[in-house]
Design a protein around this motif. Structure first.
Motif, PDB file in Angstrom:
ATOM      1  N   GLY A 169      41.983  10.494  35.841  1.00 60.90           N
ATOM      2  CA  GLY A 169      41.864  11.877  35.380  1.00 60.90           C
ATOM      3  C   GLY A 169      42.533  12.073  34.032  1.00 60.90           C
ATOM      4  N   CYS A 170      43.721  11.504  33.886  1.00 58.90           N
ATOM      5  CA  CYS A 170      44.458  11.636  32.620  1.00 58.90           C
ATOM      6  C   CYS A 170      43.691  10.966  31.493  1.00 58.90           C
ATOM      7  CB  CYS A 170      45.842  11.017  32.747  1.00 58.90           C
ATOM      8  SG  CYS A 170      46.959  12.016  33.717  1.00 58.90           S
ATOM      9  N   PHE A 171      43.053   9.848  31.819  1.00 63.03           N
ATOM     10  CA  PHE A 171      42.299   9.100  30.814  1.00 63.03           C
ATOM     11  C   PHE A 171      41.154   9.969  30.256  1.00 63.03           C
ATOM     12  CE2 PHE A 171      38.862   6.189  29.631  1.00 63.03           C
ATOM     13  CZ  PHE A 171      39.524   5.347  28.759  1.00 63.03           C
ATOM     14  N   TYR A 172      40.382  10.558  31.176  1.00 68.69           N
ATOM     15  CA  TYR A 172      39.242  11.370  30.721  1.00 68.69           C
ATOM     16  C   TYR A 172      39.714  12.672  30.064  1.00 68.69           C
ATOM     17  CZ  TYR A 172      36.083   8.162  32.970  1.00 68.69           C
ATOM     18  OH  TYR A 172      35.387   7.027  33.299  1.00 68.69           O
ATOM     19  N   LEU A 173      40.815  13.198  30.594  1.00 65.90           N
ATOM     20  CA  LEU A 173      41.367  14.414  29.989  1.00 65.90           C
ATOM     21  C   LEU A 173      41.755  14.143  28.530  1.00 65.90           C
ATOM     22  CD1 LEU A 173      42.209  17.338  30.606  1.00 65.90           C
ATOM     23  CD2 LEU A 173      44.478  16.492  31.177  1.00 65.90           C
ATOM     24  N   ALA A 174      42.394  12.997  28.325  1.00 64.55           N
ATOM     25  CA  ALA A 174      42.794  12.617  26.958  1.00 64.55           C
ATOM     26  C   ALA A 174      41.555  12.468  26.077  1.00 64.55           C
ATOM     27  CB  ALA A 174      43.589  11.329  26.994  1.00 64.55           C
ATOM     28  N   ALA A 175      40.502  11.858  26.635  1.00 63.89           N
ATOM     29  CA  ALA A 175      39.270  11.662  25.856  1.00 63.89           C
ATOM     30  C   ALA A 175      38.665  13.010  25.464  1.00 63.89           C
ATOM     31  CB  ALA A 175      38.271  10.850  26.666  1.00 63.89           C
ATOM     32  N   LEU A 176      38.679  13.954  26.402  1.00 64.71           N
ATOM     33  CA  LEU A 176      38.113  15.277  26.107  1.00 64.71           C
ATOM     34  C   LEU A 176      38.909  15.979  25.008  1.00 64.71           C
ATOM     35  CD1 LEU A 176      37.294  16.592  29.702  1.00 64.71           C
ATOM     36  CD2 LEU A 176      35.675  15.901  27.940  1.00 64.71           C
ATOM     37  N   PHE A 177      40.228  15.939  25.141  1.00 67.52           N
ATOM     38  CA  PHE A 177      41.050  16.587  24.110  1.00 67.52           C
ATOM     39  C   PHE A 177      40.868  15.904  22.759  1.00 67.52           C
ATOM     40  CE2 PHE A 177      43.662  18.569  27.550  1.00 67.52           C
ATOM     41  CZ  PHE A 177      43.520  19.872  27.112  1.00 67.52           C
ATOM     42  N   ALA A 178      40.723  14.582  22.787  1.00 69.93           N
ATOM     43  CA  ALA A 178      40.540  13.851  21.526  1.00 69.93           C
ATOM     44  C   ALA A 178      39.228  14.279  20.856  1.00 69.93           C
ATOM     45  CB  ALA A 178      40.549  12.355  21.784  1.00 69.93           C
ATOM     46  N   GLY A 179      38.192  14.461  21.664  1.00 73.84           N
ATOM     47  CA  GLY A 179      36.912  14.914  21.114  1.00 73.84           C
ATOM     48  C   GLY A 179      37.012  16.321  20.565  1.00 73.84           C
ATOM     49  N   MET A 180      37.668  17.190  21.329  1.00 68.56           N
ATOM     50  CA  MET A 180      37.816  18.582  20.880  1.00 68.56           C
ATOM     51  C   MET A 180      38.642  18.671  19.601  1.00 68.56           C
ATOM     52  SD  MET A 180      38.585  20.244  24.537  1.00 68.56           S
ATOM     53  CE  MET A 180      37.378  20.198  25.851  1.00 68.56           C
ATOM     54  N   MET A 181      39.602  17.766  19.474  1.00 69.42           N
ATOM     55  CA  MET A 181      40.444  17.737  18.273  1.00 69.42           C
ATOM     56  C   MET A 181      39.585  17.589  17.012  1.00 69.42           C
ATOM     57  SD  MET A 181      43.374  14.914  17.666  1.00 69.42           S
ATOM     58  CE  MET A 181      42.307  13.472  17.727  1.00 69.42           C
ATOM     59  N   MET A 182      38.494  16.805  17.141  1.00 70.05           N
ATOM     60  CA  MET A 182      37.618  16.619  15.970  1.00 70.05           C
ATOM     61  C   MET A 182      36.803  17.869  15.685  1.00 70.05           C
ATOM     62  SD  MET A 182      36.300  12.721  16.330  1.00 70.05           S
ATOM     63  CE  MET A 182      35.893  12.636  18.056  1.00 70.05           C
ATOM     64  N   LEU A 183      36.669  18.698  16.712  1.00 69.93           N
ATOM     65  CA  LEU A 183      35.922  19.946  16.534  1.00 69.93           C
ATOM     66  C   LEU A 183      36.811  21.047  15.955  1.00 69.93           C
ATOM     67  CD1 LEU A 183      32.980  20.661  17.162  1.00 69.93           C
ATOM     68  CD2 LEU A 183      33.705  21.563  19.351  1.00 69.93           C
TER      69      LEU A 183
END
Lengths: 446, 353
Positions: A257-271
């Motif tokens: 869960g933490c792994f995917y959560l980090a991935a989502l935040f990382a993607g949003m960071m680019m937005l």
């Protein structure tokens, strides 16, 4: 009526984030307060992703159009996870010590953090938007989105859409343009970050330790100040923090869960901001090193890369289809000479020395960062902490590259308007790294 | 030679060295800048300032002997809290007050007499004879000055001045919000002192740990880091005090006002009302070109250029559009007719070509 609308504007992103967390974590994987802290930021990112899709397909950004998918998703998720919907209030267990000095100290620090939050909320909500970049680059685009619904006048710059969209979301729900109330987003981001910071630290450290470093984070002057104005530098710092913090938790505890959560935040960071791309690749690099060293495989990196790519994809397509010009002026027409680069390098180094150590933006954070490294270098190299230090090193290299090899250098000269704002993006991570590294006593939880 | 004789002559005819100005018997030669109301009553100097750059200035040629006097004490009361004042001085050989010949200090809460100590010995030009003092005061403020005194250098005065300077209110730079000035003591960043103390502590600790054979480098570093955290905590508390001052000022400025009134407070009444009027006059979404001066007396550079396009949305600002909005700026060249006029100098033009 206005109060209901404001609540609605806050509730939709919050529940959206909360619902997504239901998929990512089992009931007892996250404490309730931590879920609360993550939900609003995650939901805001997700909501702006949905809105970016509407911008891409030129669908008018009306209230009902925007909420239909999020509400369906929320209802479906809450129904699907109806047994796990309310998480245990086990956060309360975290304050375990009895009466005495430690308890007084804990609540004293909590009180000081509350004072800081009072300041951030009051200052943000007392004044309508008034700061330079906020008006000229971010909120002006939100205003166009609000009035045009199918935006026409927002493509004059390469700046991504998270901030204009979430700001316009507020006015769309309120039914009128309001450049003051929307500012509640930033104090909420700030509180969410502090909440998460405490609970991330709490996984590895004691209560007093965690609250002490949360207090130090809350009082970083430039960070707190930016939580009251509407600059994207602050939002990118929040998303970057969440991405890194939960990636670190994944490294230590191995939660999917933490792994995917980090991935989502990382993607949003680019937005949120274009610099997010650089931080994303720095993060990706660190993850690759981690996977190769600790798991002897590289494939999981794709599970990190693709969700993030999916989130930024609509914006990439918008940029291409609307022919939005990037920062061409950043790149010189002719190559810089070696002597020019050396000159720049020394000047940047001087600025780093001056701005990290002597200005009032970060108190003693950078000095403490270096000392903590020197004092605990053995522990750092033996643990996963080395990846956080590596990431900070990469962030600093990014800073040097940006100023050395591009025309951003001109913004370092004179008043030097961008330097501290670039550093702002990873200051919460620096604090997290210090907090995780330092041990007040050998008895401390490790 | 002529210059020396002139100096001797001036010194001869001047009232001599000064170190104390009380205002029991009048304003004792102190003058104010244009627009500032200055009068003496009840033993104090009453001053009412208006716009920016309000100041009072000491009588000329009342020399200050900087070797004997280096601490300036000002007892005064203001009706605006947490403002900044600046004490300028004119050493012999200088003709004009310059920012480089000044030190700033923060004023405290309002409506109460307080003593402010400024340790001038930290200034490199506080040397020889000083022939003039100038004190800038916050704008739109009522000030009462009880006295201005000069003191010889002394530990307690320096300590008091340093403490006041440590608490000096440091607002973030409001231009593009990129820096918060460092906390200073004796006009040097406080971090500088902290680092020196940390290094000293490290050296003492490492000596102790090596002598007592209880470890070495790591333990000494640990002690130093703990010290840094302790000081960091103090700095954090101090930043909470800054927050209080920001809120104190902003509450008095914004609390209870409508959104429109707040926009006026942020933007300037005339300019904001002009922009609002323009938006109403233009009706729907139009393409406009904005003509405003780059520099105005009452706002930072390019302030008008930044705020205008924002308040004019949903009209989009373009180069050379059909409608030209002119606010106290040169009339654009080309064929235009007057579309609407807000006041002389502020109007909308419509292109006729």
């Amino acid at each position: 009526m206005m109060v209901i609308r404001i609540l609605l504007a806050l509730l939709v992103p919050f529940l959206l984030g909360y619902s997504l967390l239901l998929y990512l974590f089992k009931k007892n994987e996250l404490v309730f307060l931590e879920r609360m802290a993550i939900s609003f930021v995650l939901g805001s990112g997700l909501l702006t992703f949905v809105m970016t899709l509407f911008v891409l397909f030129r669908i008018p950004l009306n209230f009902l159009v925007i909420v239909v998918f999020p509400v369906l998703f929320i209802l479906f998720s809450l129904f699907k996870f109806r047994d796990n919907m309310v998480f245990g209030f086990d956060a309360m267990k975290t304050v375990t010590f009895g009466f005495g000095f430690a308890r007084v100290l804990f609540f004293g620090l909590l009180f000081l953090i509350a004072l800081k939050l009072c300041y951030v909320f009051s200052e943000a909500l007392l004044r309508p938007v008034y700061t330079w970049d906020a008006m000229q680059n971010w909120v002006i685009r939100a205003k166009f989105i609000f009035y045009e619904r199918v935006p026409q006048n927002i493509y004059n710059t390469d700046y991504p859409l998270h901030l204009p969209l979430i700001v316009s979301w507020f006015s769309i729900v309120l039914g009128e343009w309001n450049d003051q109330l929307y500012k509640v987003i930033f104090p909420l981001y700030y509180s969410s970050m502090l909440g998460s910071f405490y609970f991330v630290l709490r996984r590895f450290k004691g209560q007093l330790h965690s609250i002490f470093f949360t207090f130090l984070l809350s009082t970083l002057p430039l960070l707190a100040y930016h939580a009251t104005i509407s600059y994207a530098d602050f939002s990118v710092a929040v998303f970057f923090y969440f991405a890194v913090a939960y990636l670190y938790v994944f490294m230590e505890k191995r939660g999917e869960g933490c792994f995917y959560l980090a991935a989502l935040f990382a993607g949003m960071m680019m937005l949120v901001k274009s610099e997010g791309r650089l931080y994303f690749f720095a993060l990706l690099f660190v993850l690759a090193i981690y996977l190769l060293r600790e798991q002897r495989q590289i494939k999981p990196i794709l599970k990190f890369f693709f969700p993030a790519l999916l989130l930024i994809l609509p914006w990439i397509i918008i940029r291409t289809t609307f022919g939005i010009k990037g920062f061409d002026w950043l790149f010189p027409e002719t190559y810089y000479s070696i002597s020019q680069l050396i000159g720049r390098f020394w000047f940047i180094l001087q600025q780093v020395y001056k701005k990290f150590l002597f200005e009032g933006n970060w108190h003693l954070a950078w000095f403490a960062f270096v000392l903590s490294f020197l004092a605990f270098y053995k522990k750092i190299f033996q643990s996963k902490l080395k990846y956080l230090y590596l990431l900070t090193l990469l962030n600093l290299i990014v800073l040097f590259i940006v100023f050395c090899f591009t025309e951003m250098y001109q913004w370092l000269l004179g008043a030097s308007v961008t330097f501290n704002r670039l550093v702002l993006a990873y200051m919460p991570i620096v604090l997290l790294t210090i907090g995780l590294t330092f041990k007040f006593s050998s008895k401390e939880k490790s | 030679m002529i210059l020396k004789l002139l100096v001797i002559f001036i010194l001869f005819i001047s009232p001599g060295f000064a170190n104390d100005w009380g205002f029991d018997g009048g304003n004792v030669g102190w003058q104010a800048s244009a627009g500032v109301v200055l009068k003496q009553s009840d033993g104090v100097l009453n001053i009412k300032t208006t716009g920016e750059s309000s100041y009072v200035v000491s009588p000329q040629y009342e020399y200050i002997d900087t070797d004997n006097y280096s601490v300036v004490e000002i007892r005064m009361k203001l009706n605006r809290a947490y403002q900044e004042s600046r004490l300028f001085f004119l050493p012999f050989g200088f003709e004009n007050f310059d920012r480089g010949l000044s030190l700033s200090f923060a004023t405290a809460g309002m409506n109460k007499f307080r003593r402010y100590f400024i340790d001038m010995k930290n200034h490199p030009y506080w040397q020889g004879s000083v022939r003039h003092l100038l004190l800038t005061l916050p704008s739109n403020c009522e000030v009462e000055i009880d006295y201005i005194k000069l003191h010889p250098p002394g530990f307690w005065y320096s300590l008091r001045s340093a403490w006041q300077e440590f608490l000096f209110f440091r607002m973030p730079n409001l231009g593009t919000c990129f820096i918060i000035s460092p906390i200073t003591i004796n006009f040097k960043p406080v971090n500088q002192y902290i680092y020196l103390m940390a290094i000293a502590l490290f050296l003492v600790s490492i000596s102790y740990f090596l002598i007592s054979q209880k470890g070495g480098f790591q333990k000494a570093l640990f002690v130093t880091v703990v010290f840094i955290f302790a000081i960091w905590f103090v700095l954090s508390l101090r930043s909470l005090y800054d927050d209080y001052r920001v809120l104190h000022n902003d509450f008095s400025r914004f609390y209870g006002k409508s959104l429109d009134e707040k926009h006026i407070a942020e933007t300037g009444r005339d300019y904001y009302q002009f922009l609002k009027w323009t938006r109403e006059k233009l009706g729907g979404r139009k393409e406009i070109t904005l003509h405003v001066p780059g520099i105005v007396r009452w706002a930072p550079t390019d302030f008008l250029k930044m705020k205008g396009p924002y308040y004019l949305v949903p009209n989009a600002t373009r180069e050379d559009a059909k409608y030209h909005i002119v606010y106290d700026d040169k009339r654009p060249e080309g064929k235009f007719k007057l579309f609407a006029e807000f006041r002389p100098g502020a109007y909308i033009l419509e292109r006729t070509e």
